[in-house]
Write an enzyme that holds these catalytic residues in place. Structure first.
Site, PDB file in Angstrom:
ATOM      1  N   GLY A  47       0.919  -1.287   0.014  1.00  0.00           N
ATOM      2  CA  GLY A  47       0.065  -0.074  -0.102  1.00  0.00           C
ATOM      3  C   GLY A  47       1.000   1.288   0.032  1.00  0.00           C
ATOM      4  O   GLY A  47       1.981   1.024   0.469  1.00  0.00           O
ATOM      5  N   GLN A  52       3.468   9.896   0.973  1.00  0.00           N
ATOM      6  CA  GLN A  52       4.818   8.978   1.079  1.00  0.00           C
ATOM      7  C   GLN A  52       5.621   9.172  -0.176  1.00  0.00           C
ATOM      8  O   GLN A  52       6.814   8.910  -0.203  1.00  0.00           O
ATOM      9  CB  GLN A  52       4.407   7.410   1.169  1.00  0.00           C
ATOM     10  CG  GLN A  52       3.719   7.215   2.562  1.00  0.00           C
ATOM     11  CD  GLN A  52       3.520   5.647   2.552  1.00  0.00           C
ATOM     12  OE1 GLN A  52       2.552   5.344   2.115  1.00  0.00           O
ATOM     13  NE2 GLN A  52       4.514   5.052   3.266  1.00  0.00           N
ATOM     14  N   CYS A  90       5.869   0.233   8.047  1.00  0.00           N
ATOM     15  CA  CYS A  90       5.826   1.370   6.957  1.00  0.00           C
ATOM     16  C   CYS A  90       6.960   1.625   5.974  1.00  0.00           C
ATOM     17  O   CYS A  90       8.092   1.830   6.668  1.00  0.00           O
ATOM     18  CB  CYS A  90       5.245   2.598   7.722  1.00  0.00           C
ATOM     19  SG  CYS A  90       4.743   4.063   6.746  1.00  0.00           S
ATOM     20  N   LEU A  91       6.760   2.112   4.901  1.00  0.00           N
ATOM     21  CA  LEU A  91       7.685   2.162   4.061  1.00  0.00           C
ATOM     22  C   LEU A  91       8.509   3.560   4.405  1.00  0.00           C
ATOM     23  O   LEU A  91       9.566   3.736   3.969  1.00  0.00           O
ATOM     24  CB  LEU A  91       7.288   2.332   2.338  1.00  0.00           C
ATOM     25  CG  LEU A  91       6.927   0.923   1.772  1.00  0.00           C
ATOM     26  CD1 LEU A  91       5.974   1.216   0.760  1.00  0.00           C
ATOM     27  CD2 LEU A  91       8.085  -0.087   1.640  1.00  0.00           C
ATOM     28  N   HIS A 132      -4.266   1.973   7.688  1.00  0.00           N
ATOM     29  CA  HIS A 132      -2.752   2.652   7.536  1.00  0.00           C
ATOM     30  C   HIS A 132      -2.883   3.884   6.519  1.00  0.00           C
ATOM     31  O   HIS A 132      -2.307   4.869   6.913  1.00  0.00           O
ATOM     32  CB  HIS A 132      -1.931   1.569   7.281  1.00  0.00           C
ATOM     33  CG  HIS A 132      -0.654   1.848   7.230  1.00  0.00           C
ATOM     34  ND1 HIS A 132       0.487   1.472   8.088  1.00  0.00           N
ATOM     35  CD2 HIS A 132       0.137   2.507   6.231  1.00  0.00           C
ATOM     36  CE1 HIS A 132       1.472   2.153   7.939  1.00  0.00           C
ATOM     37  NE2 HIS A 132       1.375   2.822   6.698  1.00  0.00           N
ATOM     38  N   GLU A 133      -3.405   3.648   5.440  1.00  0.00           N
ATOM     39  CA  GLU A 133      -3.183   4.528   4.343  1.00  0.00           C
ATOM     40  C   GLU A 133      -3.948   5.737   4.556  1.00  0.00           C
ATOM     41  O   GLU A 133      -3.530   6.671   4.436  1.00  0.00           O
ATOM     42  CB  GLU A 133      -3.496   3.997   2.907  1.00  0.00           C
ATOM     43  CG  GLU A 133      -2.511   2.798   2.579  1.00  0.00           C
ATOM     44  CD  GLU A 133      -1.133   2.963   2.561  1.00  0.00           C
ATOM     45  OE1 GLU A 133      -0.593   4.006   2.604  1.00  0.00           O
ATOM     46  OE2 GLU A 133      -0.315   1.856   2.817  1.00  0.00           O
ATOM     47  N   HIS A 136      -2.192   7.975   6.869  1.00  0.00           N
ATOM     48  CA  HIS A 136      -1.200   8.737   6.055  1.00  0.00           C
ATOM     49  C   HIS A 136      -1.774  10.088   5.562  1.00  0.00           C
ATOM     50  O   HIS A 136      -1.151  10.936   5.752  1.00  0.00           O
ATOM     51  CB  HIS A 136      -0.358   8.151   4.861  1.00  0.00           C
ATOM     52  CG  HIS A 136       0.611   7.238   5.283  1.00  0.00           C
ATOM     53  ND1 HIS A 136       1.855   7.692   5.666  1.00  0.00           N
ATOM     54  CD2 HIS A 136       0.826   5.877   5.198  1.00  0.00           C
ATOM     55  CE1 HIS A 136       2.663   6.779   6.083  1.00  0.00           C
ATOM     56  NE2 HIS A 136       2.046   5.592   5.321  1.00  0.00           N
TER      57      HIS A 136
HETATM   58 NI    NI Z   1       3.030   3.775   5.754  1.00  0.00          NI
END
Ligand code: NI
Length: 164
Positions: A47, A52, A90-91, A132-133, A136
């Protein structure tokens, strides 16, 4: 399509901004979506949210294992049920995983990339990914949900949970 640079903590303050709604789905938004998908896949994420990649707009993409690619513009959670403990990564917070609580199921509404209204009911990992997204887009990261220091730990690349 192009791979865009991923934003990380600390330093990339765009991760802490509240993203704005997409006013119209024009060519630049289509380009953003294509680039987000490529960036997510290249990073082995499941995702990604536009902040991000440094763009404070309300756009998310999800690529759950064995599922079709999902793109949601201006997503909103309209319902959430239940609670479960998950391990999340998380990236934008590389090298860490945390144990947090997420809903068991969520219903999200928004627009697809053609501008058509969509409504998605998800459970399990997909519900977790959607929450989660969506976080963000409000400048919230999973570490904000970690309740105690011992629930946040370091992981080596490739050994942690799926990254979002
Ligand atoms: Ni994330």
């Amino acid at each position: 399509m192009a791979i865009r640079a991923l934003c990380h903590l600390p330093g990339d303050t765009v991760l802490r901004q509240k993203a704005t709604r997409v006013p119209s789905i024009d060519g630049s938004i289509q380009q953003l979506i294509d680039d987000m998908v490529e960036t997510m896949r290249q990073a082995d994420g499941i995702g990604l949210a536009a902040p991000q990649v440094g763009v404070p707009l309300r756009v998310i993409v999800l690529q759950m294992p064995e599922e079709e690619l999902m793109v949601i513009i201006n997503p909103e959670i309209v319902k959430s049920d239940g609670e479960r403990e998950v391990t999340e990564g998380c990236l934008s917070v590389p090298g860490y995983a945390g144990e947090i609580k997420r809903s068991v199921s969520v219903t999200v509404k928004g627009l697809n990339r053609q501008g058509k209204a969509i409504r998605i009911k998800a459970t399990g990992l997909m519900a977790q990914a959607l929450e989660h997204e969506l976080d963000h887009l409000d400048g919230v990261l999973f570490i904000d949900h970690v309740k105690s220091r011992d629930k946040l730990y370091k992981v080596e690349a490739g050994t942690g949970p799926e990254e979002l």
